[in-house]
Write a protein that holds these residues in place. Sequence first.
Motif, PDB file in Angstrom:
ATOM      1  N   MET A 154      -3.402   4.571   2.039  1.00  0.00           N
ATOM      2  CA  MET A 154      -4.168   4.973   2.980  1.00  0.00           C
ATOM      3  C   MET A 154      -3.543   5.820   3.955  1.00  0.00           C
ATOM      4  SD  MET A 154      -6.802   2.977   5.706  1.00  0.00           S
ATOM      5  CE  MET A 154      -7.704   2.747   4.433  1.00  0.00           C
ATOM      6  N   ASP A 155      -3.824   7.071   4.203  1.00  0.00           N
ATOM      7  CA  ASP A 155      -3.007   7.722   5.098  1.00  0.00           C
ATOM      8  C   ASP A 155      -3.422   7.689   6.570  1.00  0.00           C
ATOM      9  OD1 ASP A 155      -0.902  10.031   5.628  1.00  0.00           O
ATOM     10  OD2 ASP A 155      -2.689  11.288   6.490  1.00  0.00           O
ATOM     11  N   VAL A 156      -2.703   7.354   7.349  1.00  0.00           N
ATOM     12  CA  VAL A 156      -3.007   7.027   8.916  1.00  0.00           C
ATOM     13  C   VAL A 156      -2.815   8.350   9.574  1.00  0.00           C
ATOM     14  CG1 VAL A 156      -2.360   5.798  11.002  1.00  0.00           C
ATOM     15  CG2 VAL A 156      -1.948   4.555   8.821  1.00  0.00           C
TER      16      VAL A 156
ATOM     17  N   GLU B 163     -12.662   1.004   6.144  1.00  0.00           N
ATOM     18  CA  GLU B 163     -12.624   1.653   7.509  1.00  0.00           C
ATOM     19  C   GLU B 163     -12.015   0.781   8.628  1.00  0.00           C
ATOM     20  OE1 GLU B 163     -13.569   4.321  10.378  1.00  0.00           O
ATOM     21  OE2 GLU B 163     -13.557   4.727   8.491  1.00  0.00           O
TER      22      GLU B 163
ATOM     23  N   THR C 178      -9.620  -1.266   8.067  1.00  0.00           N
ATOM     24  CA  THR C 178      -7.908  -1.340   7.722  1.00  0.00           C
ATOM     25  C   THR C 178      -7.529  -0.316   8.585  1.00  0.00           C
ATOM     26  OG1 THR C 178      -8.357  -2.699   5.841  1.00  0.00           O
ATOM     27  CG2 THR C 178      -6.279  -1.669   6.325  1.00  0.00           C
ATOM     28  N   SER C 179      -8.395   0.877   8.284  1.00  0.00           N
ATOM     29  CA  SER C 179      -7.792   2.160   8.787  1.00  0.00           C
ATOM     30  C   SER C 179      -7.628   2.259  10.244  1.00  0.00           C
ATOM     31  CB  SER C 179      -8.735   3.378   8.175  1.00  0.00           C
ATOM     32  OG  SER C 179      -8.228   4.540   9.072  1.00  0.00           O
ATOM     33  N   GLN C 180      -9.034   1.817  10.884  1.00  0.00           N
ATOM     34  CA  GLN C 180      -8.680   1.857  12.380  1.00  0.00           C
ATOM     35  C   GLN C 180      -7.774   0.718  12.947  1.00  0.00           C
ATOM     36  OE1 GLN C 180     -10.653   3.745  14.461  1.00  0.00           O
ATOM     37  NE2 GLN C 180     -11.382   4.689  12.548  1.00  0.00           N
TER      38      GLN C 180
ATOM     39  N   SER D 115      -4.978  -0.145  11.429  1.00  0.00           N
ATOM     40  CA  SER D 115      -3.646   0.494  11.386  1.00  0.00           C
ATOM     41  C   SER D 115      -3.388   1.523  12.478  1.00  0.00           C
ATOM     42  CB  SER D 115      -3.500   1.167   9.909  1.00  0.00           C
ATOM     43  OG  SER D 115      -4.406   2.312   9.867  1.00  0.00           O
ATOM     44  N   GLN D 116      -4.287   2.242  12.889  1.00  0.00           N
ATOM     45  CA  GLN D 116      -4.065   3.369  13.763  1.00  0.00           C
ATOM     46  C   GLN D 116      -3.838   2.696  15.568  1.00  0.00           C
ATOM     47  OE1 GLN D 116      -7.246   6.385  14.050  1.00  0.00           O
ATOM     48  NE2 GLN D 116      -7.719   6.009  11.822  1.00  0.00           N
TER      49      GLN D 116
END
Length: 254
Positions: A69-71, A109, A111-113, A115-116
Amino acid sequence: MIMGFDYFLTTLIILAVLFLLSMFRILREYERGVIFVLGRFYKVKGPGLIIVIPIIQQMVRVDLRTVVMDVPTQDVISRDNVSVKVNAVIYFRVIDPERAIIQVENFLEATSQLSQTTLRSVLGQHELDDMLAERDRLNADIQVILDKQTDAWGIKVANVEIKHVDLDESMIRAIAKQAEAERERRAKVIHALGEFEASEKLLSAASVLAKQSEAMQLRYMQTLVELASDKSSTIVFPLPVDILSALKGKADSD
């Protein structure tokens, strides 16, 4: 009447066949199926051929492969008030399909949020020099925090890599000036240390020469010979005070 019954029977047979066929599902080696019976969790099935009873049971497919996943680029203000743009990449996978489906609505979603926000929080506690020189340590810190928080979702964060740390043009010029000033400071310190060491050596040499007056005379003569090798130079050579004292004493006695 008979034809209508035959048509109904044929339709019924076709529906039964379709119903039976829809019960069979094939899951690949890297897939698992989370089964619900009338809305309640039943079990995790797969891989291979499984049976899911339509209407009564529902299945949600979960991919167990590692997700890259690209942050997205984040605006971060470092501890020394430098504004930078940072992006990263995260490697994770689902290790518990049950929790990944039940405990969170959309684990990708979420995990993406997470990580940001973690990226901004961790990097904001460090100075710019740490971001540029200690990426391995920062990657490990972010990975530990993400792995701890996503454990409740059945997700294992394997690795985090910071890809780019971008600066504004004005900030690049300021950092270049800072680096130049730092190099000048180090040059002055090295020069001062050299002068200090040279003075210590001269002091040691003077102590040795002071023990024997003849040694001082020999040093004078050696210097005179070295200067005389250049015939185009005018030599101004100091006369030792003890010689003058000896000459004056001799003149007074005469």
